[in-house]
Design a protein around this motif. Structure first.
Motif, mmCIF file in Angstrom:
data_model
loop_
_atom_site.group_PDB
_atom_site.id
_atom_site.type_symbol
_atom_site.label_atom_id
_atom_site.label_comp_id
_atom_site.label_asym_id
_atom_site.label_seq_id
_atom_site.Cartn_x
_atom_site.Cartn_y
_atom_site.Cartn_z
ATOM 1 N N LEU A 56 0.713 -0.903 0.112
ATOM 2 C CA LEU A 56 -0.338 -0.186 -0.257
ATOM 3 C C LEU A 56 1.217 1.207 0.136
ATOM 4 N N LEU A 57 2.117 1.281 0.969
ATOM 5 C CA LEU A 57 2.970 2.504 0.643
ATOM 6 C C LEU A 57 3.842 2.827 -0.181
ATOM 7 N N ARG A 58 3.341 4.255 -0.657
ATOM 8 C CA ARG A 58 4.381 4.717 -1.485
ATOM 9 C C ARG A 58 5.760 4.711 -1.136
ATOM 10 N N ARG A 59 6.900 4.198 -1.945
ATOM 11 C CA ARG A 59 8.436 4.458 -2.197
ATOM 12 C C ARG A 59 8.708 6.108 -2.689
ATOM 13 N N SER A 60 9.613 6.492 -1.415
ATOM 14 C CA SER A 60 10.148 7.653 -1.948
ATOM 15 C C SER A 60 11.286 7.756 -2.901
ATOM 16 N N LEU A 61 11.262 8.653 -3.518
ATOM 17 C CA LEU A 61 12.854 8.618 -4.240
ATOM 18 C C LEU A 61 13.208 9.788 -4.583
ATOM 19 N N SER A 62 14.383 10.316 -4.910
ATOM 20 C CA SER A 62 14.733 11.836 -4.759
ATOM 21 C C SER A 62 14.965 12.318 -6.305
ATOM 22 N N LEU A 63 14.112 13.324 -6.187
ATOM 23 C CA LEU A 63 13.992 13.432 -8.175
ATOM 24 C C LEU A 63 15.600 13.625 -8.942
ATOM 25 N N VAL A 75 14.320 9.720 -11.555
ATOM 26 C CA VAL A 75 14.239 9.509 -10.821
ATOM 27 C C VAL A 75 15.589 7.522 -10.813
ATOM 28 N N VAL A 76 16.324 7.472 -10.586
ATOM 29 C CA VAL A 76 17.170 6.555 -10.100
ATOM 30 C C VAL A 76 16.712 5.584 -8.630
ATOM 31 N N VAL A 77 17.020 4.299 -8.930
ATOM 32 C CA VAL A 77 16.314 3.535 -8.061
ATOM 33 C C VAL A 77 17.538 2.337 -7.798
ATOM 34 N N ALA A 78 17.810 2.017 -6.652
ATOM 35 C CA ALA A 78 18.353 1.197 -5.925
ATOM 36 C C ALA A 78 17.598 -0.149 -5.804
ATOM 37 N N ALA A 79 17.167 -1.187 -6.040
ATOM 38 C CA ALA A 79 16.956 -2.095 -5.689
ATOM 39 C C ALA A 79 17.530 -2.906 -4.406
ATOM 40 N N ALA A 80 16.139 -2.080 -3.660
ATOM 41 C CA ALA A 80 16.411 -2.153 -1.956
ATOM 42 C C ALA A 80 15.945 -3.805 -1.231
ATOM 43 N N GLY A 81 14.766 -3.660 -1.508
ATOM 44 C CA GLY A 81 13.738 -4.023 -0.791
ATOM 45 C C GLY A 81 12.883 -4.753 -2.431
ATOM 46 N N GLY A 83 9.293 -3.754 -2.303
ATOM 47 C CA GLY A 83 8.852 -2.009 -3.554
ATOM 48 C C GLY A 83 9.769 -1.975 -4.525
ATOM 49 N N THR A 84 11.473 -1.681 -4.012
ATOM 50 C CA THR A 84 12.000 -0.530 -5.045
ATOM 51 C C THR A 84 12.589 -1.802 -5.897
ATOM 52 N N ARG A 85 12.763 -3.184 -6.088
ATOM 53 C CA ARG A 85 12.705 -4.177 -6.441
ATOM 54 C C ARG A 85 11.560 -3.693 -8.192
ATOM 55 N N ALA A 237 20.415 16.751 3.162
ATOM 56 C CA ALA A 237 18.975 15.863 2.348
ATOM 57 C C ALA A 237 19.013 14.179 3.119
ATOM 58 N N VAL A 238 17.905 14.568 4.684
ATOM 59 C CA VAL A 238 17.852 13.278 4.422
ATOM 60 C C VAL A 238 17.784 11.673 4.689
ATOM 61 N N GLU A 239 17.450 10.313 4.454
ATOM 62 C CA GLU A 239 16.776 9.676 3.725
ATOM 63 C C GLU A 239 16.178 8.940 5.164
ATOM 64 N N GLU A 240 15.433 9.284 6.100
ATOM 65 C CA GLU A 240 14.707 8.646 6.916
ATOM 66 C C GLU A 240 13.762 8.044 6.592
ATOM 67 N N SER A 241 13.607 7.169 6.624
ATOM 68 C CA SER A 241 12.253 5.555 6.815
ATOM 69 C C SER A 241 10.775 6.970 6.779
ATOM 70 N N MET A 242 10.502 6.817 5.538
ATOM 71 C CA MET A 242 9.010 7.425 5.044
ATOM 72 C C MET A 242 7.742 6.289 4.819
ATOM 73 N N ALA A 243 6.828 6.440 6.092
ATOM 74 C CA ALA A 243 5.862 5.459 4.819
ATOM 75 C C ALA A 243 4.914 5.411 4.008
ATOM 76 N N CYS A 244 4.200 7.355 4.193
ATOM 77 C CA CYS A 244 3.644 7.448 3.795
ATOM 78 C C CYS A 244 4.486 9.334 2.891
ATOM 79 N N LEU A 295 15.335 0.805 16.381
ATOM 80 C CA LEU A 295 14.814 1.675 15.493
ATOM 81 C C LEU A 295 15.635 1.024 13.994
ATOM 82 N N ARG A 296 14.901 0.956 13.307
ATOM 83 C CA ARG A 296 15.619 1.105 11.522
ATOM 84 C C ARG A 296 16.464 2.380 11.165
ATOM 85 N N GLY A 297 17.528 2.879 11.799
ATOM 86 C CA GLY A 297 17.785 4.647 11.791
ATOM 87 C C GLY A 297 17.479 5.058 12.532
HETATM 88 C C1 LIG Z 1 13.291 11.970 0.979
HETATM 89 C C2 LIG Z 1 14.262 10.375 0.274
HETATM 90 C C3 LIG Z 1 14.694 9.661 -0.831
HETATM 91 C C4 LIG Z 1 14.866 8.262 -1.450
HETATM 92 N N1 LIG Z 1 15.444 8.885 -2.622
HETATM 93 C C5 LIG Z 1 15.603 7.669 -3.277
HETATM 94 C C6 LIG Z 1 16.281 7.467 -4.792
HETATM 95 O O1 LIG Z 1 16.530 8.135 -5.350
HETATM 96 N N2 LIG Z 1 16.626 5.952 -4.841
HETATM 97 C C7 LIG Z 1 16.399 5.227 -3.870
HETATM 98 O O2 LIG Z 1 16.720 3.788 -4.392
HETATM 99 N N3 LIG Z 1 15.778 4.618 -3.020
HETATM 100 C C8 LIG Z 1 15.832 6.191 -2.554
HETATM 101 N N4 LIG Z 1 14.900 5.973 -1.029
HETATM 102 C C9 LIG Z 1 15.260 5.489 -0.564
HETATM 103 C C10 LIG Z 1 13.597 4.247 -0.739
HETATM 104 O O3 LIG Z 1 12.982 4.929 -0.102
HETATM 105 C C11 LIG Z 1 13.713 2.352 -0.382
HETATM 106 O O4 LIG Z 1 14.464 2.680 -0.655
HETATM 107 C C12 LIG Z 1 12.190 1.898 0.340
HETATM 108 O O5 LIG Z 1 11.465 3.190 0.520
HETATM 109 C C13 LIG Z 1 12.533 0.798 0.423
HETATM 110 O O6 LIG Z 1 11.872 0.409 -0.395
HETATM 111 P P1 LIG Z 1 11.557 -1.420 -0.520
HETATM 112 O O7 LIG Z 1 9.792 -1.943 -0.419
HETATM 113 O O8 LIG Z 1 12.515 -1.807 -1.794
HETATM 114 O O9 LIG Z 1 11.891 -2.224 0.828
HETATM 115 P P2 LIG Z 1 11.417 -2.267 2.245
HETATM 116 O O10 LIG Z 1 12.488 -1.943 3.221
HETATM 117 O O11 LIG Z 1 10.859 -3.278 2.562
HETATM 118 O O12 LIG Z 1 10.525 -1.012 2.550
HETATM 119 C C14 LIG Z 1 8.466 -1.290 2.483
HETATM 120 C C15 LIG Z 1 8.732 -0.362 2.839
HETATM 121 O O13 LIG Z 1 8.327 0.327 4.293
HETATM 122 C C16 LIG Z 1 8.666 1.636 4.926
HETATM 123 N N5 LIG Z 1 9.964 1.517 6.027
HETATM 124 C C17 LIG Z 1 10.698 0.209 5.995
HETATM 125 N N6 LIG Z 1 11.120 1.136 7.524
HETATM 126 C C18 LIG Z 1 10.202 1.946 7.927
HETATM 127 C C19 LIG Z 1 10.214 1.580 9.315
HETATM 128 N N7 LIG Z 1 10.760 1.715 9.992
HETATM 129 N N8 LIG Z 1 9.053 2.867 9.519
HETATM 130 C C20 LIG Z 1 7.786 2.823 9.013
HETATM 131 N N9 LIG Z 1 7.980 2.712 7.138
HETATM 132 C C21 LIG Z 1 9.256 2.060 7.410
HETATM 133 C C22 LIG Z 1 10.091 1.909 3.605
HETATM 134 O O14 LIG Z 1 9.902 3.352 3.229
HETATM 135 C C23 LIG Z 1 8.844 1.584 2.499
HETATM 136 O O15 LIG Z 1 7.928 2.057 2.053
HETATM 137 C C24 LIG Z 1 14.793 7.242 -0.285
HETATM 138 C C25 LIG Z 1 14.393 7.943 0.129
HETATM 139 C C26 LIG Z 1 13.907 9.147 1.539
HETATM 140 C C27 LIG Z 1 13.069 8.915 2.717
#
Ligand SMILES: Cc1cc2nc3c(=O)[nH]c(=O)nc-3n(C[C@H](O)[C@H](O)[C@H](O)COP(=O)(O)OP(=O)(O)OC[C@H]3O[C@@H](n4cnc5c(N)ncnc54)[C@H](O)[C@@H]3O)c2cc1C
Ligand code: FES
Length: 314
Positions: A56-63, A75-81, A83-85, A237-244, A295-297
């Motif tokens: 349900l949650l959107r994934r945040s990516l820097s412009l 955008v540039v996407v790193a396949a971390a989990g 959603g980004t995959r 510019a921080v990359e805190e976990s952002m759910a919404c 916590l994660r970060g």
């Molecule tokens: C401002 C900003 C800019 C970013 N820019 C980029 C970019 O340019 N390129 C890029 O590849 N990635 C970027 N990221 C990181 C990217 O958003 C995450 O890697 C991505 O959300 C992870 O999603 P996932 O499904 O792949 O992995 P998962 O780790 O499975 O994340 C699943 C979801 O849960 C959320 N989540 C994870 N941990 C928590 C937590 N502790 N509390 C609440 N929600 C949580 C995530 O935000 C995501 O919506 C950025 C993040 C931020 C905040």
């Protein structure tokens, strides 16, 4: 520098993928989002739906860039989990639900007094830097780019990896580091910072613009203060976990100290998605950031900021 300015909220668009191509370990996507492209500025981000009904949650990516004439965001996407995959696997013609532009952009120096600037990023954190460097150089700033990563394939922002997403030819100089020495100087991205800061300080008080993981941003802040004392501004510019990503859920809060109108400095927990993602490095309460190891970060509420505001301030 521009300060307490409010920014227009993001717009929702069903963005068609115009192109998708690999850049080192990452995927560079061009998305058609004409309304957002008209308003976006460097430092802002886009919240992307991933197209799986279970996520349900959107994934945040820097412009990485916005082109108002073409009506596109990049955008540039790193396949971390998961959603980004899914996002990294998008192909031309696919549709990505987007909300953009979100957050506050990097503050820029007044054009009447261009400031020397370093733009520094780690891994995909370098994504917004070429766009920012273009804006800074157009305003007359001398700009040095510093990009680093664990290894060459995780680098972004150098033509040695990819011309179209590189700082080369935009910044006046580019320094590259890798932890394993596979490209550029061996070491951390912040190892290269002192020399760059000292060079730029001969031209005026530098502005430091950084984007990347929290430990890197902490190191940028500490290094800048060690090398130049108070003679620099830092914008991180921080990359805190952002759910919404839009200010509703409070998962992204960070302790930030600010001087109130009565002259008292108070710490408040601010949402990184709406008050940030760009913060003044001196305002972040580093003593409480990263302190929540369970916590994660994340960050703890500093002892002196617990409870309701007190007379005299926190
Ligand atoms: C401002 C900003 C800019 C970013 N820019 C980029 C970019 O340019 N390129 C890029 O590849 N990635 C970027 N990221 C990181 C990217 O958003 C995450 O890697 C991505 O959300 C992870 O999603 P996932 O499904 O792949 O992995 P998962 O780790 O499975 O994340 C699943 C979801 O849960 C959320 N989540 C994870 N941990 C928590 C937590 N502790 N509390 C609440 N929600 C949580 C995530 O935000 C995501 O919506 C950025 C993040 C931020 C905040
Ligand atoms: S991510 Fe939900 S409030 Fe910031």
């Amino acid at each position: 520098m521009s300060g307490a300015v409010s920014w227009p909220a993001g717009v929702q668009e069903a963005a068609e993928v115009v192109s998708a191509r690999p850049v080192g370990a990452y995927t560079h996507l061009v998305l058609r989002a004409p309304e957002a492209a008209l308003r976006a500025q460097p430092g802002q981000f886009v919240a992307c739906g991933v197209g799986d009904s279970g996520m349900l949650l959107r994934r945040s990516l820097s412009l990485h860039a916005a082109d108002p004439e073409a009506g596109t965001l990049e955008v540039v996407v790193a396949a971390a989990g998961p959603g980004t995959r899914l996002l990294a696997a998008k192909r031309p013609g696919d549709v990505v639900p987007t909300t953009a532009p979100l957050g506050r952009p990097f503050p820029l120096p007044a054009t009447s007094s261009p400031t020397p600037a370093v733009v520094i990023g780690g891994g995909y954190g370098a994504a917004p830097l070429p766009w920012l460097a273009r804006v800074l150089t157009a305003a007359g700033s001398r700009v040095v780019g510093v990009v680093g990563a664990a290894s060459a394939d995780r680098l972004l922002g150098t033509s040695a990896v990819d011309d179209a997403t590189a700082l080369d030819g935009i910044a006046d100089a580019v320094v590259v580091t890798t932890d394993d020495g596979s490209l550029g100087a061996q070491g951390r991205v912040t190892d290269a910072l002192p020399e760059v800061l000292l060079e730029l300080a001969e031209l005026g008080e530098p502005a430091v613009y950084a984007c990347g993981p929290m430990p890197m941003l902490r190191s940028v802040q500490t290094t800048t203060r060690e090398v130049l004392g108070d003679q620099a501004r830092t914008w991180l510019a921080v990359e805190e976990s952002m759910a919404c990503g839009v200010g509703v859920c409070m998962t992204c809060v960070l302790p930030v100290a600010q001087d109130d109108d009565d002259g008292v400095r108070r710490t408040r927990m601010l949402r990184a998605c709406t008050a940030g993602p760009v913060f003044d490095g001196d305002a972040l309460r580093w003593d409480a950031i990263g302190a929540a190891a369970h916590l994660r970060g994340g960050a703890l509420v500093p002892e002196d900021a617990v409870g309701a505001p007190r007379p005299g301030g926190h």
